[in-house]
Design an enzyme around this catalytic site. Structure first.
Site, mmCIF file in Angstrom:
data_model
loop_
_atom_site.group_PDB
_atom_site.id
_atom_site.type_symbol
_atom_site.label_atom_id
_atom_site.label_comp_id
_atom_site.label_asym_id
_atom_site.label_seq_id
_atom_site.Cartn_x
_atom_site.Cartn_y
_atom_site.Cartn_z
ATOM 1 N N HIS A 137 -10.414 1.050 2.255
ATOM 2 C CA HIS A 137 -10.070 1.998 3.320
ATOM 3 C C HIS A 137 -11.212 1.874 4.326
ATOM 4 O O HIS A 137 -12.326 2.316 4.075
ATOM 5 C CB HIS A 137 -9.963 3.421 2.765
ATOM 6 C CG HIS A 137 -9.606 4.429 3.813
ATOM 7 N ND1 HIS A 137 -8.463 5.191 3.766
ATOM 8 C CD2 HIS A 137 -10.244 4.793 4.954
ATOM 9 C CE1 HIS A 137 -8.414 5.968 4.838
ATOM 10 N NE2 HIS A 137 -9.487 5.757 5.566
ATOM 11 N N ASP A 144 1.549 2.502 3.532
ATOM 12 C CA ASP A 144 0.707 3.699 3.397
ATOM 13 C C ASP A 144 1.568 4.958 3.407
ATOM 14 O O ASP A 144 1.152 5.998 3.929
ATOM 15 C CB ASP A 144 -0.383 3.765 4.481
ATOM 16 C CG ASP A 144 -1.450 4.814 4.147
ATOM 17 O OD1 ASP A 144 -1.563 5.193 2.967
ATOM 18 O OD2 ASP A 144 -2.155 5.257 5.072
ATOM 19 N N ASN A 200 -5.337 7.154 -5.933
ATOM 20 C CA ASN A 200 -6.080 8.376 -5.564
ATOM 21 C C ASN A 200 -5.391 9.654 -6.035
ATOM 22 O O ASN A 200 -5.075 10.535 -5.269
ATOM 23 C CB ASN A 200 -6.341 8.422 -4.045
ATOM 24 C CG ASN A 200 -5.082 8.468 -3.202
ATOM 25 O OD1 ASN A 200 -4.044 7.965 -3.616
ATOM 26 N ND2 ASN A 200 -5.184 9.058 -2.025
ATOM 27 N N HIS A 217 1.515 5.371 -1.758
ATOM 28 C CA HIS A 217 1.101 6.505 -2.594
ATOM 29 C C HIS A 217 2.353 7.072 -3.248
ATOM 30 O O HIS A 217 3.214 7.614 -2.551
ATOM 31 C CB HIS A 217 0.413 7.576 -1.746
ATOM 32 C CG HIS A 217 -0.812 7.055 -1.060
ATOM 33 N ND1 HIS A 217 -2.065 7.100 -1.634
ATOM 34 C CD2 HIS A 217 -0.972 6.433 0.127
ATOM 35 C CE1 HIS A 217 -2.943 6.544 -0.812
ATOM 36 N NE2 HIS A 217 -2.302 6.124 0.260
ATOM 37 N N LEU A 218 2.432 6.914 -4.578
ATOM 38 C CA LEU A 218 3.624 7.418 -5.278
ATOM 39 C C LEU A 218 3.361 8.768 -5.934
ATOM 40 O O LEU A 218 4.288 9.381 -6.454
ATOM 41 C CB LEU A 218 4.097 6.406 -6.325
ATOM 42 C CG LEU A 218 4.635 5.073 -5.772
ATOM 43 C CD1 LEU A 218 5.104 4.171 -6.912
ATOM 44 C CD2 LEU A 218 5.771 5.290 -4.783
ATOM 45 N N LYS A 248 -9.539 -0.192 -5.456
ATOM 46 C CA LYS A 248 -9.507 0.419 -4.120
ATOM 47 C C LYS A 248 -10.759 1.260 -3.911
ATOM 48 O O LYS A 248 -11.109 2.099 -4.742
ATOM 49 C CB LYS A 248 -8.253 1.307 -4.011
ATOM 50 C CG LYS A 248 -8.139 2.114 -2.725
ATOM 51 C CD LYS A 248 -7.760 1.245 -1.546
ATOM 52 C CE LYS A 248 -7.824 2.023 -0.228
ATOM 53 N NZ LYS A 248 -6.644 2.848 0.019
ATOM 54 N N HIS A 265 0.871 -1.196 0.000
ATOM 55 C CA HIS A 265 0.000 0.000 0.000
ATOM 56 C C HIS A 265 0.897 1.232 0.000
ATOM 57 O O HIS A 265 1.470 1.574 1.031
ATOM 58 C CB HIS A 265 -0.899 -0.007 1.245
ATOM 59 C CG HIS A 265 -1.849 1.142 1.316
ATOM 60 N ND1 HIS A 265 -3.190 0.980 1.603
ATOM 61 C CD2 HIS A 265 -1.673 2.479 1.160
ATOM 62 C CE1 HIS A 265 -3.784 2.150 1.615
ATOM 63 N NE2 HIS A 265 -2.884 3.090 1.357
ATOM 64 N N HIS A 267 -4.464 -0.638 6.220
ATOM 65 C CA HIS A 267 -3.925 0.129 7.359
ATOM 66 C C HIS A 267 -4.822 0.076 8.598
ATOM 67 O O HIS A 267 -5.382 1.079 9.026
ATOM 68 C CB HIS A 267 -3.636 1.594 6.970
ATOM 69 C CG HIS A 267 -4.626 2.239 6.041
ATOM 70 N ND1 HIS A 267 -5.976 2.240 6.270
ATOM 71 C CD2 HIS A 267 -4.451 2.919 4.883
ATOM 72 C CE1 HIS A 267 -6.570 2.872 5.301
ATOM 73 N NE2 HIS A 267 -5.681 3.302 4.440
ATOM 74 N N ALA A 300 -3.842 14.718 5.378
ATOM 75 C CA ALA A 300 -3.634 13.441 6.082
ATOM 76 C C ALA A 300 -2.620 12.629 5.298
ATOM 77 O O ALA A 300 -2.732 12.494 4.084
ATOM 78 C CB ALA A 300 -4.956 12.692 6.175
HETATM 79 C C1 NCD Z 1 -3.521 8.984 2.079
HETATM 80 C C2 NCD Z 1 -3.051 10.018 1.036
HETATM 81 O O1 NCD Z 1 -2.448 11.027 1.436
HETATM 82 O O2 NCD Z 1 -3.250 9.782 -0.146
HETATM 83 N N1 NCD Z 1 -3.524 9.597 3.375
HETATM 84 C C3 NCD Z 1 -3.480 8.980 4.577
HETATM 85 O O3 NCD Z 1 -3.631 9.664 5.593
HETATM 86 N N2 NCD Z 1 -3.261 7.697 4.704
HETATM 87 C C4 NCD Z 1 -4.847 8.414 1.695
HETATM 88 C C5 NCD Z 1 -5.223 7.198 2.502
HETATM 89 O O4 NCD Z 1 -4.655 6.114 2.320
HETATM 90 O O5 NCD Z 1 -6.092 7.329 3.365
HETATM 91 ZN ZN ZN Z 2 -3.190 5.077 1.728
#
Ligand code: NCD
Ligand code: ZN
Length: 346
Positions: A136, A246, A41, A15-16, A99, A13, A173, A263
């Protein structure tokens, strides 16, 4: 033990992002992980075959062709996702999961889901085409407090697991005792990812005893008993729990806004050394490799022949200081000392 070698881990998991941020963060994930499940996302979201192909090419270019890194791709499930689009997505070799985000509850989730039941035909198509559903796990709605959203979502998880008995589902997560217990109770089609930061933080580290926007992520870290249950799950050797960082980078400006702070915690540069410290502290270093590699491979078993020898990673006991900032992003543990360094095994 001062050094040891394991299979190069998989991060299930991450985010790139895209654009300049992708160029900063992709090489870091590629250095530490052989494969990673890349979240969709973006704005606009990754939802079609064309989106996936384009994004995959961008990731491969940014991570460096020589790195050997292979992204596993996802698509975002939206309230208007057409069940008929699923078969086509499933045909793409490296697309392994869809997702689902709850509306408004995390970064870029304004277009997310309010009614999971309304998507039953999409989930049925994913079951039929052997795609993984990544959730999520926070329940949308104004009647639930932020901290209770994960607990409230577990009923939806149970409903989905019961309704789609052959659909592989990952609760992403996880942050609560109840999530650990529920995942354990459900059939083996249901697994969960655990982050490194949720093994370290509690709510007090985010906005209790000390206020720290860089510890703010969704779902927010909970109580010490929750954190301890996550540690026990991670070191237990139970294949239902595997690593998903994450890692969610945001520019410093986004993390330091007085209102609407983004976040997400950028953990890719430090997650593995932190996990080694945690597993070492709990006398469970012999279980680390299963948590960061074997269980992910077993659950996802992505298609495609293995090429060459699988890469390995060496951990060496050697103190280093985490940089204060990397390309405008403040990493988790910025400025702090870690006791393990990671080396590629050539
Ligand atoms: C993630 C994001 O910034 O894309 N943020 C997070 O707090 N984990 C999105 C997500 O996985 O909820
Ligand atoms: Zn995430």
């Amino acid at each position: 033990m001062d050094q040891f070698t394991i299979q190069k881990p998989w991060d299930m998991h991450v985010h790139l992002r895209d654009g300049e941020m992708l160029k900063t963060v992709a090489p870091i994930t590629a250095r530490y992980f052989a494969r990673a499940l890349v979240m969709p996302n973006l704005t606009p979201p990754i939802r079609t075959n064309d989106d996936v192909s384009r994004y995959q090419q961008e990731i491969l270019a940014a991570s460096g062709p020589g790195s050997g890194f292979k992204p596993l791709m996802t698509f975002k499930i939206l309230p208007d996702t057409d069940p008929h689009s699923i078969a086509e997505l499933a045909q793409m070799k490296d697309v392994v999961a869809g997702k689902a985000y709850p509306k408004g509850l995390t970064h870029n989730a304004e277009d997310g889901i309010e009614d999971y039941f309304a998507l039953r035909d999409v989930f049925a198509a994913m079951e039929k085409h052997n795609l993984v559903l990544c959730l999520h796990g926070e329940m949308p709605g104004t009647h639930i407090r932020g901290r209770d959203r994960e607990r409230a979502f577990l009923r939806t998880l149970c409903f989905l697991a019961r309704t789609f008995p052959n659909l592989r589902i990952v609760l992403e997560h996880i942050t609560t005792v109840e999530a650990v217990e529920t995942v354990l109770r459900l059939p083996d089609t249901v697994a969960a990812t655990v982050t490194a930061h949720h093994l370290l933080l509690t709510h007090d580290d985010v906005g209790g005893d000390r206020m720290c926007p860089n510890h703010y992520c969704k779902p927010v870290a909970k109580d010490p008993a929750d954190r301890d249950a996550l540690i026990q799950a991670a070191i237990s050797g139970c294949p239902k729990f595997f690593f998903g960082s994450d890692s969610a980078p945001h520019p410093r400006e986004g993390k330091t806004r007085l209102y609407d702070c983004c976040a997400g915690i950028f953990t890719a540069p430090v997650a593995l050394p932190l996990l080694v410290e945690i597993f070492e502290r709990h006398h469970a270093l012999d279980r680390l490799e299963s948590f960061v590699y074997d269980f992910a491979v077993q659950f996802y078993h992505p298609r495609g022949p293995a090429t060459g020898f699988p890469p390995k990673l060496r951990f060496v006991k050697d103190q280093w200081t985490v940089p204060e900032e990397i390309g405008g992003i403040v990493p988790f543990y910025a400025g702090q000392e870690l006791s393990w360094r990671v080396e590629e095994v050539k």
